[in-house]
Design a protein around this motif. Structure first.
Motif, PDB file in Angstrom:
ATOM      1  N   VAL A 173      31.458 -15.757 -23.497  1.00  0.00           N
ATOM      2  CA  VAL A 173      32.799 -15.202 -23.687  1.00  0.00           C
ATOM      3  C   VAL A 173      33.531 -16.057 -24.711  1.00  0.00           C
ATOM      4  CG1 VAL A 173      34.963 -14.524 -22.582  1.00  0.00           C
ATOM      5  CG2 VAL A 173      32.826 -14.471 -21.262  1.00  0.00           C
ATOM      6  N   ALA A 174      33.965 -15.438 -25.803  1.00  0.00           N
ATOM      7  CA  ALA A 174      34.810 -16.140 -26.765  1.00  0.00           C
ATOM      8  C   ALA A 174      36.226 -16.197 -26.214  1.00  0.00           C
ATOM      9  CB  ALA A 174      34.795 -15.421 -28.109  1.00  0.00           C
ATOM     10  N   LEU A 175      36.863 -17.365 -26.352  1.00  0.00           N
ATOM     11  CA  LEU A 175      38.236 -17.564 -25.882  1.00  0.00           C
ATOM     12  C   LEU A 175      39.094 -18.040 -27.042  1.00  0.00           C
ATOM     13  CD1 LEU A 175      37.466 -19.668 -22.675  1.00  0.00           C
ATOM     14  CD2 LEU A 175      37.746 -17.196 -22.813  1.00  0.00           C
ATOM     15  N   GLY A 176      40.310 -17.560 -27.123  1.00  0.00           N
ATOM     16  CA  GLY A 176      41.200 -18.002 -28.189  1.00  0.00           C
ATOM     17  C   GLY A 176      42.386 -17.084 -28.319  1.00  0.00           C
ATOM     18  N   TYR A 177      42.867 -16.944 -29.533  1.00  0.00           N
ATOM     19  CA  TYR A 177      44.056 -16.132 -29.791  1.00  0.00           C
ATOM     20  C   TYR A 177      43.812 -15.247 -31.003  1.00  0.00           C
ATOM     21  CZ  TYR A 177      45.955 -19.448 -26.507  1.00  0.00           C
ATOM     22  OH  TYR A 177      46.154 -20.213 -25.384  1.00  0.00           O
ATOM     23  N   ARG A 178      44.180 -14.004 -30.859  1.00  0.00           N
ATOM     24  CA  ARG A 178      43.907 -12.999 -31.883  1.00  0.00           C
ATOM     25  C   ARG A 178      44.564 -13.325 -33.210  1.00  0.00           C
ATOM     26  NH1 ARG A 178      47.429  -8.568 -28.680  1.00  0.00           N
ATOM     27  NH2 ARG A 178      46.484  -9.791 -27.011  1.00  0.00           N
ATOM     28  N   SER A 179      43.910 -12.915 -34.263  1.00  0.00           N
ATOM     29  CA  SER A 179      44.511 -12.944 -35.595  1.00  0.00           C
ATOM     30  C   SER A 179      45.417 -11.733 -35.754  1.00  0.00           C
ATOM     31  CB  SER A 179      43.411 -12.916 -36.662  1.00  0.00           C
ATOM     32  OG  SER A 179      43.939 -12.619 -37.924  1.00  0.00           O
ATOM     33  N   ASP A 180      46.445 -11.869 -36.577  1.00  0.00           N
ATOM     34  CA  ASP A 180      47.280 -10.708 -36.878  1.00  0.00           C
ATOM     35  C   ASP A 180      46.463  -9.595 -37.525  1.00  0.00           C
ATOM     36  OD1 ASP A 180      49.491 -12.043 -35.903  1.00  0.00           O
ATOM     37  OD2 ASP A 180      50.158 -12.746 -37.877  1.00  0.00           O
ATOM     38  N   ASP A 181      45.330  -9.961 -38.112  1.00  0.00           N
ATOM     39  CA  ASP A 181      44.472  -8.986 -38.788  1.00  0.00           C
ATOM     40  C   ASP A 181      43.459  -8.335 -37.848  1.00  0.00           C
ATOM     41  OD1 ASP A 181      45.691  -9.577 -41.229  1.00  0.00           O
ATOM     42  OD2 ASP A 181      44.311 -11.236 -41.615  1.00  0.00           O
ATOM     43  N   ASP A 182      43.514  -8.661 -36.559  1.00  0.00           N
ATOM     44  CA  ASP A 182      42.534  -8.090 -35.631  1.00  0.00           C
ATOM     45  C   ASP A 182      42.702  -6.580 -35.554  1.00  0.00           C
ATOM     46  OD1 ASP A 182      40.654  -7.620 -33.713  1.00  0.00           O
ATOM     47  OD2 ASP A 182      41.816  -8.435 -32.045  1.00  0.00           O
TER      48      ASP A 182
END
Length: 204
Positions: A173-182
């Protein structure tokens, strides 16, 4: 935010902002939640590894199919692994399983054979996966469950960092915070699911 609201707002993140990192406090919270995850007869045939080492993530990326950018750009990888063998499970069970659970295993599970037991152990990891995803969302963390990893190659890369292991990777599972470009965020691509009428029946 209640559980239904989490289910409505959570989505699979496709593009991460590599500059944003999950805090140690949130990772510690997820560790404790995973420790409390349920499993059949409390079997717990798993190991959970949090990976934030960027060099290791870069080495894992080529063995991650279309998830390579998510592996390198996310803050952490949560790797969910299972015992390689039934022998490892049986060796460790007395350390944490109640006698009645071991008796159930011996009478009900073991007679099904090693192949079915391996499938059963992997199923427990997926219970933990379903358990942790909403917990991740409840902390405001984005995630991407990834079955698209080359399990044996991930194991070989990890060997260089942690030595021999009695576990084999199942899912990450990748964990983090979305890019505005997602492009997959709900404001750009609304969630689609089959209707309740199609998938749920009720017997009163």
């Amino acid at each position: 935010m209640n559980y239904l609201e989490l289910a409505q707002s959570r989505y699979t993140t496709k593009v991460y902002d590599p500059t944003k990192k999950v805090s140690d406090t949130d990772i510690d919270t997820l560790k404790e939640i995973l420790r409390l995850a349920p499993s059949s007869i409390n079997s717990q045939p798993w190991q959970f590894t949090f990976i934030s080492n960027q060099e290791l993530k870069k080495e894992l990326a080529p063995y991650s199919f279309h998830n390579d950018a998510r592996v390198t750009d996310c803050s952490h990888i949560l790797l969910m692994s299972v015992y390689k063998s039934v022998e490892s499970l049986e060796k460790n069970m007395p350390n944490y399983l109640a006698p009645n659970h071991i008796e159930y295993y011996e009478k009900r599970a073991k007679p099904k054979g090693d192949q079915m037991l391996q499938i059963w152990m992997m199923a427990q990891v997926y219970i933990a996966l379903g358990y942790i995803l909403p917990a991740i969302a409840s902390l405001g963390i984005d995630s991407t469950p990834m079955e698209g990893i080359e399990h044996e190659n991930w194991a070989k890369v990890l060997y260089k960092y942690q030595g021999e292991s009695e576990y084999i990777p199942v899912v990450a599972v990748a964990l983090g915070y979305r890019s505005d470009d997602d492009y997959n965020q709900l404001s750009k691509k609304p969630k689609t699911r089959r209707s309740i009428q199609d998938i749920i029946k009720e017997i009163k």
